[in-house]
Design a protein around this motif. Sequence first.
Motif, mmCIF file in Angstrom:
data_model
loop_
_atom_site.group_PDB
_atom_site.id
_atom_site.type_symbol
_atom_site.label_atom_id
_atom_site.label_comp_id
_atom_site.label_asym_id
_atom_site.label_seq_id
_atom_site.Cartn_x
_atom_site.Cartn_y
_atom_site.Cartn_z
ATOM 1 N N ASP A 71 0.815 -1.226 0.000
ATOM 2 C CA ASP A 71 0.000 0.000 0.000
ATOM 3 C C ASP A 71 0.843 1.267 0.000
ATOM 4 O O ASP A 71 0.352 2.340 0.359
ATOM 5 C CB ASP A 71 -0.973 0.005 1.182
ATOM 6 C CG ASP A 71 -0.263 0.180 2.529
ATOM 7 O OD1 ASP A 71 0.990 0.109 2.567
ATOM 8 O OD2 ASP A 71 -0.963 0.382 3.535
ATOM 9 N N SER A 72 2.113 1.179 -0.430
ATOM 10 C CA SER A 72 2.973 2.366 -0.456
ATOM 11 C C SER A 72 3.203 2.827 -1.888
ATOM 12 O O SER A 72 2.975 2.090 -2.857
ATOM 13 C CB SER A 72 4.323 2.060 0.206
ATOM 14 O OG SER A 72 5.015 1.043 -0.504
ATOM 15 N N GLY A 73 3.671 4.074 -2.024
ATOM 16 C CA GLY A 73 4.006 4.594 -3.333
ATOM 17 C C GLY A 73 2.788 4.915 -4.182
ATOM 18 O O GLY A 73 1.681 5.145 -3.693
ATOM 19 N N GLY A 74 2.986 4.861 -5.508
ATOM 20 C CA GLY A 74 1.953 5.300 -6.436
ATOM 21 C C GLY A 74 0.851 4.305 -6.694
ATOM 22 O O GLY A 74 -0.119 4.634 -7.391
ATOM 23 N N VAL A 75 0.977 3.083 -6.141
ATOM 24 C CA VAL A 75 -0.044 2.062 -6.436
ATOM 25 C C VAL A 75 -1.423 2.475 -5.938
ATOM 26 O O VAL A 75 -2.441 2.085 -6.509
ATOM 27 C CB VAL A 75 0.370 0.692 -5.840
ATOM 28 C CG1 VAL A 75 0.232 0.693 -4.322
ATOM 29 C CG2 VAL A 75 -0.456 -0.432 -6.437
ATOM 30 N N LYS A 76 -1.467 3.308 -4.924
ATOM 31 C CA LYS A 76 -2.760 3.757 -4.407
ATOM 32 C C LYS A 76 -3.464 4.711 -5.371
ATOM 33 O O LYS A 76 -4.644 5.000 -5.209
ATOM 34 C CB LYS A 76 -2.561 4.419 -3.032
ATOM 35 C CG LYS A 76 -2.228 3.406 -1.940
ATOM 36 C CD LYS A 76 -2.153 4.023 -0.561
ATOM 37 C CE LYS A 76 -0.865 4.765 -0.354
ATOM 38 N NZ LYS A 76 -0.697 5.204 1.055
ATOM 39 N N GLU A 77 -2.728 5.187 -6.372
ATOM 40 C CA GLU A 77 -3.358 5.970 -7.429
ATOM 41 C C GLU A 77 -3.892 5.074 -8.546
ATOM 42 O O GLU A 77 -4.757 5.491 -9.319
ATOM 43 C CB GLU A 77 -2.368 6.989 -7.984
ATOM 44 C CG GLU A 77 -2.006 8.050 -6.960
ATOM 45 C CD GLU A 77 -0.898 8.971 -7.427
ATOM 46 O OE1 GLU A 77 -0.969 9.466 -8.580
ATOM 47 O OE2 GLU A 77 0.036 9.198 -6.655
ATOM 48 N N ILE A 78 -3.348 3.865 -8.635
ATOM 49 C CA ILE A 78 -3.910 2.886 -9.571
ATOM 50 C C ILE A 78 -5.216 2.356 -9.000
ATOM 51 O O ILE A 78 -6.267 2.428 -9.618
ATOM 52 C CB ILE A 78 -2.934 1.720 -9.824
ATOM 53 C CG1 ILE A 78 -1.626 2.221 -10.419
ATOM 54 C CG2 ILE A 78 -3.579 0.682 -10.744
ATOM 55 C CD1 ILE A 78 -0.587 1.136 -10.623
ATOM 56 N N PHE A 79 -5.118 1.828 -7.791
ATOM 57 C CA PHE A 79 -6.294 1.266 -7.121
ATOM 58 C C PHE A 79 -6.773 2.276 -6.081
ATOM 59 O O PHE A 79 -6.280 2.311 -4.959
ATOM 60 C CB PHE A 79 -5.942 -0.071 -6.477
ATOM 61 C CG PHE A 79 -5.367 -1.061 -7.465
ATOM 62 C CD1 PHE A 79 -6.090 -1.433 -8.585
ATOM 63 C CD2 PHE A 79 -4.112 -1.595 -7.290
ATOM 64 C CE1 PHE A 79 -5.565 -2.335 -9.503
ATOM 65 C CE2 PHE A 79 -3.573 -2.497 -8.193
ATOM 66 C CZ PHE A 79 -4.304 -2.863 -9.312
ATOM 67 N N ASN A 80 -7.706 3.104 -6.496
ATOM 68 C CA ASN A 80 -8.138 4.209 -5.621
ATOM 69 C C ASN A 80 -9.439 3.918 -4.887
ATOM 70 O O ASN A 80 -9.997 4.780 -4.230
ATOM 71 C CB ASN A 80 -8.268 5.497 -6.436
ATOM 72 C CG ASN A 80 -9.210 5.359 -7.627
ATOM 73 O OD1 ASN A 80 -9.852 4.314 -7.810
ATOM 74 N ND2 ASN A 80 -9.302 6.406 -8.431
ATOM 75 N N LYS A 81 -9.912 2.656 -5.006
ATOM 76 C CA LYS A 81 -11.093 2.227 -4.254
ATOM 77 C C LYS A 81 -10.817 0.842 -3.657
ATOM 78 O O LYS A 81 -10.133 0.024 -4.273
ATOM 79 C CB LYS A 81 -12.328 2.177 -5.165
ATOM 80 C CG LYS A 81 -12.775 3.536 -5.668
ATOM 81 C CD LYS A 81 -14.019 3.419 -6.547
ATOM 82 C CE LYS A 81 -14.456 4.780 -7.068
ATOM 83 N NZ LYS A 81 -15.640 4.668 -7.959
ATOM 84 N N PRO A 82 -11.353 0.557 -2.470
ATOM 85 C CA PRO A 82 -11.033 -0.705 -1.788
ATOM 86 C C PRO A 82 -11.541 -1.959 -2.482
ATOM 87 O O PRO A 82 -11.094 -3.066 -2.165
ATOM 88 C CB PRO A 82 -11.688 -0.538 -0.408
ATOM 89 C CG PRO A 82 -12.743 0.508 -0.597
ATOM 90 C CD PRO A 82 -12.201 1.436 -1.637
ATOM 91 N N ASP A 83 -12.477 -1.799 -3.435
ATOM 92 C CA ASP A 83 -13.005 -2.982 -4.109
ATOM 93 C C ASP A 83 -12.204 -3.364 -5.350
ATOM 94 O O ASP A 83 -12.580 -4.260 -6.107
ATOM 95 C CB ASP A 83 -14.477 -2.775 -4.493
ATOM 96 C CG ASP A 83 -14.653 -1.680 -5.538
ATOM 97 O OD1 ASP A 83 -13.703 -0.884 -5.754
ATOM 98 O OD2 ASP A 83 -15.743 -1.602 -6.142
#
Length: 362
Positions: free
Chosen positions: A294-306
Amino acid sequence: MKKTLVLTHEYYPFKGGVARYCHNLFKFFKNEEYLVVTDNLEVSSQKNIINTRLTWPYLKPSWLLAYFKLKKIIKNNQLEQIFTPNILPLGSLAYFLKVPYIISLHGLDINLAMANKPKLTRKILTGAKAVIANTENTAKITRDFLGQADFKIKVLYPSVDFDTSYDPIKLEAFRKKLGIGEEKIIMTLGRLNKRKGQDLVIEALAQLQNDYNFKYFIIGRGSENKNLELLIDKHKLSKQVFIFDNIDDEDLIYFFKLADYFVLPHRQSGHDIEGFGTVFLEAALCNLPIISGDSGGVKEIFNKPDQALLIPSDDLKALIKAIKFLLNNPLEADKLAQAAQQRAKQFKGSKAQSLILKEILK
């Protein structure tokens, strides 16, 4: 647009995120619009690519000889500006060459530059014609460092032009060759280094091997290869965990199609962070349920928990829980995969990103 020198340590066919990022941005340009200069040993001189040495570790600065070499290349090829994805040391070269330059940032590079040469880094960034970041996260890191919340940075996400078509006959040949039966196939694709977290997956599967029927395919090469092999031996997983370090790009689709899950629990290792993670988009386009760090830019790829299961850095218990969830809940896994696929389709292809870059390079 102005003729551009692409000055880089990494370029295709070298396998790496920065190499693909640069190649995808420029591959739709006309040859007369740019010239690549690189010192990567896997990139040969051809057409508009020059392979030449750029640094000498015994010199200070390490790029001193390259300075004179590049002045001649710039003059002979009538180059008007420089694009570089390596703020140090190649951004230094661009700065001292007194040619307009564009800096492209990716995560680890800016973190190391800020830590090792903050004054020079500040000069390079503020002196640039433009600064491009691969994610909003990288852009924020840069603005925070400069102390300028309004510092202009253009975010250009890495593009994905992943062809998901395949030959069914070849797929079955791969299935047979890899000895795949009723097992669930877990897959990781990425450089074999500590940050990617392949070791964490092995540790997790060691605790699950008596309860589940699986195979784990690790695809990539890098400095952690030997350590991963030792870890496989330690946990007696040689019949379940396999490392493939020489897979051609055109064959990657068959591993994606044979896999049931994509697991890459990257961690933040010192200054080294996951800048973006194009492989997550590729896995999503192949309709795979995904477990990620959950670090770095991946949270911009997957921006919703589903869309994917994101776990904290180095959290073995969370990884085991996530893997068990996917193995035990196939319907929920399918929902994750479908949501991830829809999200991946929202990202621009390289041709669209190239057009945006052309506007920046005018």
